[in-house]
Scaffold this motif. Structure first.
Motif, mmCIF file in Angstrom:
data_model
loop_
_atom_site.group_PDB
_atom_site.id
_atom_site.type_symbol
_atom_site.label_atom_id
_atom_site.label_comp_id
_atom_site.label_asym_id
_atom_site.label_seq_id
_atom_site.Cartn_x
_atom_site.Cartn_y
_atom_site.Cartn_z
ATOM 1 N N VAL A 130 18.261 26.971 1.609
ATOM 2 C CA VAL A 130 17.957 26.863 -0.015
ATOM 3 C C VAL A 130 18.603 25.696 -0.544
ATOM 4 O O VAL A 130 17.992 24.892 -1.393
ATOM 5 C CB VAL A 130 18.152 28.153 -0.642
ATOM 6 N N VAL A 134 17.278 22.829 -3.291
ATOM 7 C CA VAL A 134 17.961 22.743 -4.628
ATOM 8 C C VAL A 134 18.499 21.250 -4.713
ATOM 9 O O VAL A 134 18.382 20.544 -5.672
ATOM 10 C CB VAL A 134 18.774 23.730 -4.554
ATOM 11 N N MET A 135 19.249 20.705 -3.752
ATOM 12 C CA MET A 135 19.793 19.399 -3.836
ATOM 13 C C MET A 135 18.746 18.435 -3.886
ATOM 14 O O MET A 135 18.887 17.437 -4.745
ATOM 15 C CB MET A 135 20.565 19.271 -2.570
ATOM 16 N N TYR A 138 16.978 18.712 -7.529
ATOM 17 C CA TYR A 138 18.080 18.126 -8.478
ATOM 18 C C TYR A 138 18.569 16.948 -8.555
ATOM 19 O O TYR A 138 18.541 16.082 -9.613
ATOM 20 C CB TYR A 138 19.336 19.090 -8.281
ATOM 21 N N MET A 146 12.642 19.135 -9.918
ATOM 22 C CA MET A 146 13.461 20.277 -10.416
ATOM 23 C C MET A 146 12.839 21.590 -10.348
ATOM 24 O O MET A 146 13.242 22.607 -10.135
ATOM 25 C CB MET A 146 13.972 19.824 -11.747
ATOM 26 N N ALA A 149 12.419 23.063 -6.993
ATOM 27 C CA ALA A 149 13.598 23.695 -6.785
ATOM 28 C C ALA A 149 14.006 24.903 -7.336
ATOM 29 O O ALA A 149 14.446 25.938 -6.553
ATOM 30 C CB ALA A 149 14.665 22.583 -6.932
ATOM 31 N N VAL A 150 13.782 25.087 -8.827
ATOM 32 C CA VAL A 150 13.937 26.362 -9.226
ATOM 33 C C VAL A 150 13.100 27.535 -8.703
ATOM 34 O O VAL A 150 13.496 28.605 -8.151
ATOM 35 C CB VAL A 150 13.989 26.108 -10.702
ATOM 36 N N SER A 153 14.338 28.305 -5.106
ATOM 37 C CA SER A 153 15.451 29.331 -5.076
ATOM 38 C C SER A 153 15.256 30.638 -5.542
ATOM 39 O O SER A 153 15.621 31.360 -4.843
ATOM 40 C CB SER A 153 16.841 28.490 -5.749
ATOM 41 N N ALA A 154 14.435 30.844 -6.378
ATOM 42 C CA ALA A 154 14.093 32.249 -6.851
ATOM 43 C C ALA A 154 13.225 32.892 -5.474
ATOM 44 O O ALA A 154 13.572 33.991 -5.467
ATOM 45 C CB ALA A 154 13.313 32.127 -7.919
ATOM 46 N N ILE A 157 15.397 33.754 -2.596
ATOM 47 C CA ILE A 157 16.419 34.908 -2.769
ATOM 48 C C ILE A 157 15.656 36.258 -2.599
ATOM 49 O O ILE A 157 15.800 37.154 -2.203
ATOM 50 C CB ILE A 157 17.108 34.779 -4.135
#
Lengths: 346, 167
Positions: A130, A134-135, A138, A146, A149-150, A153-154, A157
């Motif tokens: 992940v 994200v990197m 961002y 962006m 990426a959000v 990650s959601a 997880i």
């Protein structure tokens, strides 16, 4: 150099050689497969059946201009695609591809790292994936990146929970984290008819695992982090040339490793009833690896088939499915398996 | 070989932990925290506790730090304004120094002169660990679980109340 170290290096080299083939072959399968499903021809000009198309694509990737956006965070923008390969190039170490063999008088287990932690190590390394997404999102300094990426990650997880619980249910009757023990547990048969594979007694866990695997690898119908119609290309919108290709490779190799894990957990791994696994060590290894690859290929083809069959979920639907359906289902499955294990049925 | 690996990763732990507190960009701080936690996992492996290492990576880097990142990205915390909270920084520094002195004094008094026995396979292997957690220390283990559950429930309640007041 000690013999053990050499053997480990040789096994690693074998896995690497196989995994690096996955991307070009799968891209070809994906393009020809989608064409078949959509009643088209697909790429059929380069080489027999268009098999060399991926080779041409690789050359194209190498020749393309590598662009970094002006306002991007250059350090992270460069690091992210490299990180994408880390889980892809490390998780295979705990997947066994055969029984222990004897080479020149030394006992060699046919798994790179026969650690006691086994599948836990695989899940831990896979969970690092992940960070690269994200990197990338961002550092690109782009709204679409962006958002991708959000979302990623959601999503990762949420589905990791269900995936881990499904794996745990498989491990419980076995009583070990080691995947070779899981394979050993599945040898034999039910009523002398069906192979004793976990997919039969743990069908619910199998379903949860496969659905979560789609989400973990960002494949359709769960490819929200890169949904073209909303986010251009999500976290890798601002990537070009070989950096983009690295994301691509990471994704396909992640799919391949998860397929191998699914084959090991639910379809008996390297073991196939009827094969004797005797003879010289290289023949045993070839049999084991062949069976494992064949079973993993079933899953890989399933990934492609689903991608060109189902439309994409909406993000709220995705979250609802993950938290309100898969997670309770995996917990119930865990409790049921625990009860059956204690009762001595499994 | 082992010493070299230890020195490398011990240095990585220290440097990356410093970056976590000193870097102005919160994303860099969190990414550095990932390096710290993974390096600590490597130290666990060197100590002969691979299970702890796997759990360290799985729980901390795989889940908790991702949530940190998630919050930072959602709130879009920027890197400036770090000169604010001057008093808070001084108090925090004082508390950190005080706490580490306290720990040093406590441990020094207890272990001075004693050669510490190394961890044995029987202490950190999976089965003894499981037996200890779910047998000998079942009550404390479950209490920690209950504490975490209470914290999560409280956080959810607080978040929902703030939500309701807004609407």
């Amino acid at each position: 150099m000690s013999f053990d170290l050499l053997a480990t290096l040789a096994k690693t080299a074998l896995w690497m050689a196989l995994l690096l083939q996955v991307t070009p072959i799968m891209v070809w399968v994906e393009r020809r497969g989608s064409a078949m499903i959509q009643d088209r021809l697909g790429p059929n000009r380069v080489g027999p059946f268009g098999l060399f198309q991926s080779l041409a694509d690789a050359v194209k990737f190498l020749c393309k201009e590598d662009i970094t956006p002006v306002e991007a965070d250059k350090f992270m923008h460069g690091l992210a695609p490299v990180l994408a390969l880390i889980p892809a190039l490390t998780t295979f170490v705990v997947i066994p591809f055969g029984p222990d063999v004897t080479v020149l008088g030394h006992r060699v287990p046919l798994v790179v790292a026969g650690a006691e932690t086994g599948v836990l190590l695989l899940l831990a390394l896979a969970s690092l994936g992940v960070y690269s997404l994200v990197m990338a999102g961002y550092s690109s300094n782009n709204k679409y990146s962006m958002l991708g990426a959000v979302r990623a990650s959601a999503q990762l997880i949420s589905y990791e929970l269900a995936l881990t619980l499904a794996v745990l249910a498989v491990l419980m009757p076995v009583g070990s984290f080691e995947l070779n023990e899981v394979v050993r547990y599945q040898q034999g048969s039910f009523f002398g008819l069906l192979p004793r594979w976990n997919v039969i007694p743990q069908f619910i866990g199998f379903l949860v695992f496969v659905v979560a695997a789609f989400a973990e690898t960002n494949r359709l119908p769960f490819d929200l982090p890169e949904a073209e119609s909303e986010l251009v290309a999500g976290y890798h919108t601002e990537y070009s040339s070989m950096k983009f290709a690295l994301f691509f490779m990471g994704e396909y190799m992640g799919m391949a490793t998860l397929s191998c894990l699914a084959a090991t957990l639910y379809l008996g791994g390297w073991h196939l009833p009827g094969l004797s696994y005797s003879g010289p060590w290289w023949w045993v290894a070839a049999q084991g690896m062949g069976v494992l690859v064949a079973k993993a290929t079933l899953f890989l083809f399933f990934f492609v088939w689903v991608r060109w069959t189902f439309p994409r979920f909406r993000f709220d639907q995705l979250m609802r499915l993950g938290w309100k359906v898969l997670l309770p289902l995996s917990i119930l499955n865990l409790i049921a398996v625990a009860a059956l294990t204690v009762a001595g049925v499994l | 070989m082992e010493v070299a690996v230890f020195l490398l990763f011990a240095a990585l732990v220290l440097v990356s932990a410093l970056v976590v507190v000193l870097h102005r960009n919160p994303i860099y701080a969190v990414m550095s925290l990932v390096v710290t936690l993974v390096s600590i996992a490597v130290l666990f492996v060197l100590l002969g506790a691979p299970f702890l290492a796997a759990i360290q990576v799985l729980v901390y880097t795989g889940a908790i730090v991702v949530l940190f990142l998630f919050v930072i990205m959602l709130l879009n915390v920027s890197g400036d304004g770090s000169t604010a909270f001057g008093l808070q920084k001084i108090v925090a520094a004082g508390a950190a120094v005080g706490f580490s002195t306290l720990l040093l004094v406590l441990f020094w008094g207890r272990f001075e002169g004693l050669p510490l026995p190394p961890l044995e396979e029987a202490d950190v292997a999976l089965r003894p660990l499981a037996r200890a957690l779910l047998g000998t220390y079942l009550l404390p283990f479950e209490m920690v679980g209950l504490l975490l559950l209470a914290a999560v429930t409280a956080a959810t309640v607080l978040a929902r109340r703030a939500d309701r007041e807004k609407t």
